[in-house]
Design a protein around this motif. Structure first.
Motif, mmCIF file in Angstrom:
data_model
loop_
_atom_site.group_PDB
_atom_site.id
_atom_site.type_symbol
_atom_site.label_atom_id
_atom_site.label_comp_id
_atom_site.label_asym_id
_atom_site.label_seq_id
_atom_site.Cartn_x
_atom_site.Cartn_y
_atom_site.Cartn_z
ATOM 1 N N GLN A 80 0.812 -1.206 0.000
ATOM 2 C CA GLN A 80 0.000 0.000 0.000
ATOM 3 C C GLN A 80 0.851 1.265 0.000
ATOM 4 O OE1 GLN A 80 -2.711 -0.319 3.276
ATOM 5 N NE2 GLN A 80 -3.694 -2.156 2.482
ATOM 6 N N GLN A 81 1.819 1.375 0.890
ATOM 7 C CA GLN A 81 2.546 2.630 1.023
ATOM 8 C C GLN A 81 4.055 2.443 1.137
ATOM 9 O OE1 GLN A 81 1.166 4.464 4.588
ATOM 10 N NE2 GLN A 81 1.714 2.763 5.902
ATOM 11 N N GLN A 82 4.564 1.299 0.730
ATOM 12 C CA GLN A 82 6.005 1.085 0.747
ATOM 13 C C GLN A 82 6.587 1.342 2.133
ATOM 14 O OE1 GLN A 82 7.741 -0.171 -1.815
ATOM 15 N NE2 GLN A 82 5.786 -0.324 -2.907
ATOM 16 N N ARG A 83 5.946 0.810 3.121
ATOM 17 C CA ARG A 83 6.421 0.958 4.498
ATOM 18 C C ARG A 83 7.227 -0.283 4.865
ATOM 19 N NH1 ARG A 83 2.673 1.076 9.952
ATOM 20 N NH2 ARG A 83 4.327 1.604 11.423
ATOM 21 N N VAL A 84 8.483 -0.093 5.218
ATOM 22 C CA VAL A 84 9.371 -1.195 5.552
ATOM 23 C C VAL A 84 10.064 -0.870 6.863
ATOM 24 C CG1 VAL A 84 9.754 -1.949 3.186
ATOM 25 C CG2 VAL A 84 11.217 -0.171 4.157
ATOM 26 N N GLY A 85 10.537 -1.919 7.520
ATOM 27 C CA GLY A 85 11.283 -1.739 8.750
ATOM 28 C C GLY A 85 12.623 -1.072 8.513
ATOM 29 N N MET A 86 13.160 -0.481 9.576
ATOM 30 C CA MET A 86 14.413 0.248 9.441
ATOM 31 C C MET A 86 15.592 -0.690 9.166
ATOM 32 S SD MET A 86 15.342 3.411 9.404
ATOM 33 C CE MET A 86 14.050 4.245 10.329
ATOM 34 N N PHE A 87 15.503 -1.936 9.631
ATOM 35 C CA PHE A 87 16.564 -2.910 9.438
ATOM 36 C C PHE A 87 16.072 -4.014 8.514
ATOM 37 C CE2 PHE A 87 17.546 -0.890 13.430
ATOM 38 C CZ PHE A 87 18.926 -0.751 13.404
ATOM 39 N N LYS A 88 16.999 -4.556 7.753
ATOM 40 C CA LYS A 88 16.697 -5.705 6.904
ATOM 41 C C LYS A 88 16.840 -6.972 7.727
ATOM 42 C CE LYS A 88 18.093 -3.531 2.563
ATOM 43 N NZ LYS A 88 18.971 -3.607 1.375
ATOM 44 N N VAL A 89 15.723 -7.605 8.022
ATOM 45 C CA VAL A 89 15.687 -8.793 8.866
ATOM 46 C C VAL A 89 15.281 -9.987 8.017
ATOM 47 C CG1 VAL A 89 15.173 -7.463 10.935
ATOM 48 C CG2 VAL A 89 13.293 -8.324 9.535
ATOM 49 N N PRO A 90 15.448 -11.210 8.517
ATOM 50 C CA PRO A 90 15.025 -12.393 7.755
ATOM 51 C C PRO A 90 13.548 -12.327 7.388
ATOM 52 C CG PRO A 90 16.423 -13.041 9.582
ATOM 53 C CD PRO A 90 16.171 -11.571 9.745
ATOM 54 N N PRO A 91 13.167 -12.885 6.243
ATOM 55 C CA PRO A 91 11.769 -12.797 5.790
ATOM 56 C C PRO A 91 10.761 -13.357 6.788
ATOM 57 C CG PRO A 91 13.188 -13.586 4.024
ATOM 58 C CD PRO A 91 14.031 -13.571 5.257
ATOM 59 N N LEU A 92 11.136 -14.406 7.509
ATOM 60 C CA LEU A 92 10.207 -14.981 8.471
ATOM 61 C C LEU A 92 9.872 -13.996 9.579
ATOM 62 C CD1 LEU A 92 8.634 -17.457 9.426
ATOM 63 C CD2 LEU A 92 10.681 -18.192 10.668
ATOM 64 N N LEU A 93 10.846 -13.211 10.023
ATOM 65 C CA LEU A 93 10.587 -12.212 11.053
ATOM 66 C C LEU A 93 9.897 -10.985 10.477
ATOM 67 C CD1 LEU A 93 13.922 -12.338 13.103
ATOM 68 C CD2 LEU A 93 11.711 -13.305 13.722
ATOM 69 N N ALA A 94 10.280 -10.579 9.274
ATOM 70 C CA ALA A 94 9.702 -9.370 8.686
ATOM 71 C C ALA A 94 8.250 -9.552 8.291
ATOM 72 C CB ALA A 94 10.522 -8.954 7.465
ATOM 73 N N ARG A 95 7.789 -10.788 8.104
ATOM 74 C CA ARG A 95 6.431 -11.016 7.618
ATOM 75 C C ARG A 95 5.381 -10.684 8.671
ATOM 76 N NH1 ARG A 95 6.894 -16.092 6.641
ATOM 77 N NH2 ARG A 95 7.974 -15.722 4.663
ATOM 78 N N GLU A 96 5.643 -11.048 9.921
ATOM 79 C CA GLU A 96 4.632 -10.893 10.954
ATOM 80 C C GLU A 96 5.067 -10.000 12.110
ATOM 81 O OE1 GLU A 96 1.666 -11.905 10.747
ATOM 82 O OE2 GLU A 96 1.847 -13.177 8.975
ATOM 83 N N ALA A 97 6.300 -9.526 12.106
ATOM 84 C CA ALA A 97 6.791 -8.745 13.237
ATOM 85 C C ALA A 97 6.160 -7.358 13.251
ATOM 86 C CB ALA A 97 8.317 -8.623 13.172
ATOM 87 N N SER A 98 5.723 -6.925 14.418
ATOM 88 C CA SER A 98 5.192 -5.583 14.629
ATOM 89 C C SER A 98 6.003 -4.917 15.721
ATOM 90 C CB SER A 98 3.708 -5.642 15.028
ATOM 91 O OG SER A 98 2.947 -6.282 14.027
ATOM 92 N N GLY A 99 5.946 -3.583 15.729
ATOM 93 C CA GLY A 99 6.696 -2.847 16.723
ATOM 94 C C GLY A 99 6.157 -3.076 18.115
#
Length: 397
Positions: A80-99
């Motif tokens: 939707q808005q190209q919002r990504v985390g500040m760090f590049k983390v493994p895909p498994l963590l980036a898929r469901e991780a929230s702040g």
């Protein structure tokens, strides 16, 4: 835990007022790199995934957001808005991780580590865990109180009411004074009262968040450094100096005529030459930005630094040492301590990191150097800066 507390308070402030100050964002990211330097690889990955800092790019410009305690599906935000985390983390963590808040996460890591020695020959019995759990509970409650103080702002109607009543008092009070009181009672006294009330209002606004980044806030880095120095001294006292301490107690008991009771002072023998604090931790030169931040926020140390002609020399030396430390992970930061003989002896020049040659620790040091030397006016993306590989970063430095 203490570094994560400062990091979370900064993120909470960004949630209230937005990420408008890139210097504050750089300080928060340096805190996060400092946290990574004290964790294992998987723990560091979890902290990166749940840090709560995001980069939003719409093609024309890049902006940053802070969000904790809010669930978000990363794939939806990326579409939707190209919002990504500040760090590049493994895909498994980036898929469901929230702040989420980092201090409770760090506290859970600590609780899990304290469970390891239970009922082990080299550990402690289960009942001792109750003492540690009480301390963890107190630290968690203190975090909750500080989090509420920063994250929950005063209600807007209450603030508006206070300001309107203050304005009404300043305008109406001079009109109710008897003209017979003269110039002092009709002019000077209302003016003094008005400035006093406005001063109280200004002080209340400044001290609403005592853990911020302004000059009136508490400098948590000084207290953290004091704790690190105390921890190092206590560790060496219980490991390196324990045989000498036991021998001195035996000698004191014999001198006092208690030779028969000397055997009851200790149970078993303790080998000499135990592990030192520096066998597991190392003193890494403090980033230049963090040294300047502490100098601006310090109290007595700030006045001493202002009188020192070498205060900037100390910060430049720390920056050079930090670069050398990131390039050579086996180098000892304390070997250059002789260079500070003509510098500021009252400033804080070092921080603690784990003494291990691991990928995530080297990465944390490189990221800290990149953040410290970055030109914020020409910086396009913090995410790209933190993702700079070792070779290209070394060329840039």
């Amino acid at each position: 835990f203490a570094v994560s507390l400062k990091y979370h308070l900064r993120v909470a402030e960004m949630m209230n007022h937005g990420v408008s100050d890139e210097n504050a964002l750089r300080g928060a990211l340096q805190d996060l790199c400092r946290i990574k330097g004290l964790l294992s690889e998987q723990e560091a990955s979890l902290v990166e995934a749940h840090c709560g800092l995001y980069e939003v790019s719409d093609g024309a410009r890049t902006k940053y957001e802070a969000s904790v305690h809010r669930y978000c599906h990363q794939q939806e935000h990326q579409q939707q808005q190209q919002r990504v985390g500040m760090f590049k983390v493994p895909p498994l963590l980036a898929r469901e991780a929230s702040g989420c808040a980092i201090p409770p996460l760090i506290m859970q890591f600590l609780r899990s580590a304290l469970m390891e020695p239970l009922s082990r020959p080299w550990g402690y019995p289960e009942r001792v865990l109750n003492l540690y759990e009480a301390l963890i509970g107190e630290a968690t409650m203190s975090f909750q109180e500080m989090n509420q103080m920063v994250l929950f702002c005063l209600p807007l109607p209450y603030v508006q009411l206070c300001k309107v009543l203050l304005l009404v008092f300043i305008v109406a009070y001079p009109l109710s004074i008897d003209l017979g009181h003269g110039v002092w009672g009709n002019v000077f006294v209302p003016t003094i009262l008005a400035f006093a009330m406005l001063g109280f209002e200004r002080v209340a606004d400044v001290m609403e968040n005592p853990f911020g980044d302004d000059s009136a806030a508490i400098c948590m880095y000084e207290a953290l450094h004091e704790f690190e120095v105390e921890a190092a001294a206590l560790f060496d006292c219980t490991q390196v100096h324990r045989p000498d301490l036991l021998a001195s107690r035996h000698a004191l008991a014999k001198a006092c005529g208690l030779s028969d009771c000397c055997s009851k002072l200790t149970q078993g023998d303790f080998p000499a030459g135990g592990h030192q604090f520096t066998d597991y931790f190392q003193w890494t030169p403090m980033p230049e930005y963090l040294a300047g931040y502490i100098e601006r926020q310090s109290t007595e140390v700030h006045r001493l630094n202002r009188c020192s002609p070498h205060r900037w020399c100390r910060r430049r030396k720390n920056a050079r040492r930090l670069r050398r430390t990131s390039e050579d992970s086996d180098s000892d930061a304390s070997s250059d301590a002789s260079e500070d003989d003509d510098g500021d002896r009252f400033g804080i020049g070092y921080i603690l990191t784990l003494k291990a040659d691991m990928h995530h620790l080297r990465e944390a040091r490189r990221q800290m150097v990149a953040l410290d030397t970055a030109d914020l006016h020409n910086l396009k993306s913090f995410r790209e800066l933190l993702s700079v590989p070792k070779n290209s970063q070394g060329a840039r430095l």
